[in-house]
Write a protein that holds these residues in place. Structure first.
Motif, PDB file in Angstrom:
ATOM      1  N   MET A  71       0.858  -1.181   0.000  1.00  0.00           N
ATOM      2  CA  MET A  71       0.000   0.000   0.000  1.00  0.00           C
ATOM      3  C   MET A  71       0.895   1.232   0.000  1.00  0.00           C
ATOM      4  SD  MET A  71      -1.402   2.617   1.850  1.00  0.00           S
ATOM      5  CE  MET A  71      -2.463   3.509   0.742  1.00  0.00           C
ATOM      6  N   SER A  72       0.583   2.198  -0.847  1.00  0.00           N
ATOM      7  CA  SER A  72       1.238   3.494  -0.725  1.00  0.00           C
ATOM      8  C   SER A  72       0.390   4.535  -1.451  1.00  0.00           C
ATOM      9  CB  SER A  72       2.670   3.460  -1.282  1.00  0.00           C
ATOM     10  OG  SER A  72       3.406   4.564  -0.795  1.00  0.00           O
ATOM     11  N   GLY A  73       0.843   5.763  -1.446  1.00  0.00           N
ATOM     12  CA  GLY A  73       0.030   6.791  -2.090  1.00  0.00           C
ATOM     13  C   GLY A  73       0.745   8.116  -2.130  1.00  0.00           C
ATOM     14  N   PHE A  74       0.067   9.095  -2.730  1.00  0.00           N
ATOM     15  CA  PHE A  74       0.620  10.445  -2.858  1.00  0.00           C
ATOM     16  C   PHE A  74      -0.435  11.488  -2.616  1.00  0.00           C
ATOM     17  CE2 PHE A  74       2.955   8.042  -6.171  1.00  0.00           C
ATOM     18  CZ  PHE A  74       4.202   8.094  -5.572  1.00  0.00           C
ATOM     19  N   MET A  75       0.032  12.613  -2.134  1.00  0.00           N
ATOM     20  CA  MET A  75      -0.809  13.801  -2.171  1.00  0.00           C
ATOM     21  C   MET A  75      -0.885  14.261  -3.619  1.00  0.00           C
ATOM     22  SD  MET A  75      -0.010  16.623   0.617  1.00  0.00           S
ATOM     23  CE  MET A  75       1.656  16.311   1.114  1.00  0.00           C
ATOM     24  N   ALA A 106      -4.091  10.861  -1.921  1.00  0.00           N
ATOM     25  CA  ALA A 106      -4.277  11.484  -0.608  1.00  0.00           C
ATOM     26  C   ALA A 106      -4.874  12.880  -0.772  1.00  0.00           C
ATOM     27  CB  ALA A 106      -2.962  11.507   0.155  1.00  0.00           C
ATOM     28  N   GLU A 109      -5.417  14.893   2.483  1.00  0.00           N
ATOM     29  CA  GLU A 109      -4.157  15.477   2.948  1.00  0.00           C
ATOM     30  C   GLU A 109      -3.788  16.705   2.108  1.00  0.00           C
ATOM     31  OE1 GLU A 109      -0.923  12.641   2.997  1.00  0.00           O
ATOM     32  OE2 GLU A 109       0.509  14.115   3.744  1.00  0.00           O
ATOM     33  N   GLN A 146      -8.927   9.169  -0.946  1.00  0.00           N
ATOM     34  CA  GLN A 146      -9.264   9.128   0.492  1.00  0.00           C
ATOM     35  C   GLN A 146     -10.682   9.632   0.746  1.00  0.00           C
ATOM     36  OE1 GLN A 146      -6.113  11.652   1.971  1.00  0.00           O
ATOM     37  NE2 GLN A 146      -4.965   9.915   2.803  1.00  0.00           N
ATOM     38  N   GLN A 189      -4.187   9.028   6.989  1.00  0.00           N
ATOM     39  CA  GLN A 189      -3.070   8.304   6.405  1.00  0.00           C
ATOM     40  C   GLN A 189      -2.800   6.993   7.154  1.00  0.00           C
ATOM     41  OE1 GLN A 189       0.184  10.160   4.795  1.00  0.00           O
ATOM     42  NE2 GLN A 189       1.643   8.591   5.322  1.00  0.00           N
ATOM     43  N   ASP A 192      -5.249   4.693   5.815  1.00  0.00           N
ATOM     44  CA  ASP A 192      -4.819   4.169   4.512  1.00  0.00           C
ATOM     45  C   ASP A 192      -3.962   2.921   4.719  1.00  0.00           C
ATOM     46  OD1 ASP A 192      -5.835   6.205   2.809  1.00  0.00           O
ATOM     47  OD2 ASP A 192      -4.075   7.478   3.125  1.00  0.00           O
ATOM     48  N   ILE A 193      -3.021   3.069   5.652  1.00  0.00           N
ATOM     49  CA  ILE A 193      -2.007   2.036   5.852  1.00  0.00           C
ATOM     50  C   ILE A 193      -2.593   0.768   6.482  1.00  0.00           C
ATOM     51  CG2 ILE A 193       0.095   1.531   7.193  1.00  0.00           C
ATOM     52  CD1 ILE A 193       0.938   4.472   6.701  1.00  0.00           C
ATOM     53  N   ILE A 209       4.695  -0.842   3.132  1.00  0.00           N
ATOM     54  CA  ILE A 209       4.463   0.516   2.652  1.00  0.00           C
ATOM     55  C   ILE A 209       5.778   1.030   2.052  1.00  0.00           C
ATOM     56  CG2 ILE A 209       3.492   2.783   3.279  1.00  0.00           C
ATOM     57  CD1 ILE A 209       1.714   0.408   4.163  1.00  0.00           C
ATOM     58  N   VAL A 211       8.048   3.732   0.714  1.00  0.00           N
ATOM     59  CA  VAL A 211       8.033   5.205   0.781  1.00  0.00           C
ATOM     60  C   VAL A 211       9.458   5.758   0.721  1.00  0.00           C
ATOM     61  CG1 VAL A 211       5.906   5.557   2.119  1.00  0.00           C
ATOM     62  CG2 VAL A 211       8.032   5.023   3.324  1.00  0.00           C
ATOM     63  N   GLN A 215       8.880   9.901   4.815  1.00  0.00           N
ATOM     64  CA  GLN A 215       7.550   9.487   5.255  1.00  0.00           C
ATOM     65  C   GLN A 215       7.586   8.592   6.496  1.00  0.00           C
ATOM     66  OE1 GLN A 215       4.509  10.524   3.660  1.00  0.00           O
ATOM     67  NE2 GLN A 215       5.958  11.938   2.706  1.00  0.00           N
ATOM     68  N   HIS A 218       5.118   8.885   9.609  1.00  0.00           N
ATOM     69  CA  HIS A 218       3.784   8.287   9.462  1.00  0.00           C
ATOM     70  C   HIS A 218       3.823   6.794   9.788  1.00  0.00           C
ATOM     71  CE1 HIS A 218       2.366  11.863   7.492  1.00  0.00           C
ATOM     72  NE2 HIS A 218       3.083  11.693   6.408  1.00  0.00           N
TER      73      HIS A 218
END
Ligand code: TRP
Ligand code: SF4
Length: 430
Positions: A71-75, A106, A109, A146, A189, A192-193, A209, A211, A215, A218
């Motif tokens: 799992m990961s993500g971005f603003m 995100a 965020e 999100q 966040q 999310d994780i 995760i 990253v 990061q 978090h």
């Protein structure tokens, strides 16, 4: 202990000495697990991924066929660039290795921390998603915003039951002026994780995760919260394994005791297991019972950390300096021109370069080749050695990097166009 380093996920990235992260924050060197990784990604082989937490749990699952997730993500803020590509590549590699896969846009965020409007969040988010798909993300993975995920938002609220303001302030440097939604976005966040471990997605499992090192705050917070949300604690003690309930729960304790073979002693709030019992087996029985009794049974998330690429102009990549960054949607010719202007580790004169060699370790063109453009380890080693020995000119590297960059961007951009036609297969209507 006073921390000498501060990792700030929203601030400028300037991490000079990665090895400090090992000592100060308890990140383990990736080298330790590398020999056990089947078919490692080039980022792993090349030590671009330099650190991890609990990655052995992911490797064990990969090997035994047990479920695991990535799992990961971005603003969604700013344009998608080569830095984002790194995380995307890592997600996709794990998906190919059999992970259940999650990608978060995100937007809560970005909206709360960076003031990005919802409309812009949607547009930029789509831009990121197109690159993710073009790089190889498969439709069995989950892509979500999100703000559109009630399951994530509900879990964030539940996490807020366990997290308090002083610990968040200690981790993130929040003060009385910090806006509440910014604070809330850190809980989103964490949600999310952790949400890949909810029963909707098959229950507790190791989740990695990937990253950048910035990061990590978090990840640390989420690992703490995941532990706190457990009903039981399983620990190896001298000569026995102890299972403790945080809050006395006779019925659940009784169920646990009933499912463990071997010699046990049962008390009101805990069970001790003697003999050479397998702690992993016991932990999984305890998780099972915990879930039956309304708990979460979370594993603390695992993580990997990668080094950042330098900006092409030297120093950091920054969207304020367009020549420092190559965007994935940028015109290939403009990108090639940036490569040709990039800062190298070459000597001032050719004579000097021939005599004492260049410095590939301080060369942004070499980084481009190493991180993104050359797959073959023998080829990249040849560039490195030729440079060191003064047998290579920077002109040659720049021409090669520019040519490969043009080829990559053309292919990637064509892939983005194809992805636009296939968004519905990913459950997306954007
Ligand atoms: N905070 C990350 C960023 O700044 C985005 C993000 C949101 C994220 N949720 C996540 C990253 C979960 C990893 C895992 O871009
Ligand atoms: Fe960089 Fe290549 Fe010049 Fe060496 S020869 S400093 S690797 S551009």
């Amino acid at each position: 202990m006073k921390r000498k380093m501060k990792l700030d996920p929203w601030g400028a990235v300037d991490i000079k000495d990665y090895s400090k992260l090992f000592d100060e924050f308890g990140i383990s060197p990736f080298e330790d697990v590398l020999p056990d990784v089947p078919n490692p990604h080039p980022y792993m082989r090349r030590h671009i991924i330099f650190g991890h937490r609990d990655y052995h749990l992911i490797l064990n699952a990969m090997k035994s066929g047990a479920p695991f997730a990535v799992m990961s993500g971005f603003m969604p803020s700013g344009r998608v660039h080569l830095g984002h590509k790194m995380v995307m590549d890592e997600i996709i590699w794990h998906q190919q290795m059999g992970a259940q896969t999650f990608f978060a846009v995100a937007d809560m965020e970005a909206h709360s921390v960076r003031n990005v409007s919802w409309k812009e969040c949607a547009e930029v988010g789509k831009d990121y998603i197109l690159s993710l798909i073009a790089l190889g993300f498969q439709p069995d993975g989950h892509i979500y915003f999100q703000s559109k995920s009630p399951i994530v938002r509900d879990l964030a609220f539940e996490i807020g039951v366990e997290a308090n303001l002083s610990e968040l302030s200690a981790i993130y440097g929040f003060s009385g002026e910090t806006h509440i939604s910014h604070i809330l976005s850190t809980l989103v966040q964490s949600a999310d994780i952790l949400h890949p471990q909810l029963s909707k997605f098959g229950g507790p499992k190791p989740v990695v995760i990937p990253v950048g090192a910035d990061q990590d705050p978090h990840i640390r917070l989420t690992r703490d919260v995941a532990n706190r949300m457990r009903m039981f604690k399983v620990e190896a003690r001298k000569g026995h394994i102890s299972i403790r309930a945080k809050i006395a729960n006779k019925a659940a304790m009784h169920d646990i005791a009933g499912r463990i073979d071997g010699k046990i002693k049962t008390y009101a709030e805990h069970v001790d297991v003697y003999g050479n019992a397998d702690i992993d087996k016991i932990a999984s029985i305890v998780r099972e019972v915990e879930i039956e009794h309304g708990g979460y049974g979370f594993y603390p998330p695992a993580s990997t950390y990668h080094r950042f690429m330098s900006g092409l102009t030297g120093g950091k990549m920054s969207s304020a300096i367009p020549d420092s960054i190559i965007g994935l949607t940028e015109s290939p010719d403009v990108a090639a021109a940036k490569v040709k202007k990039a800062k190298t580790g070459g000597k001032v004169t050719l004579v000097e370069q021939r005599r004492s060699g260049g410095e590939p370790q301080n060369c942004t063109v070499y980084e481009l080749l190493l991180f993104h453009l050359i797959e073959d380890d023998k080829h990249i080693a040849e560039v490195y050695n030729e440079c060191k020995e003064g047998k290579r000119t920077c002109g040659k590297c720049k021409a090669l990097a520019a040519e490969l960059m043009v080829k990559f961007l053309k292919g990637h951009q064509a892939g983005r166009e194809r992805a636009k036609e296939r968004l519905d297969r990913y459950g997306l209507k954007i």
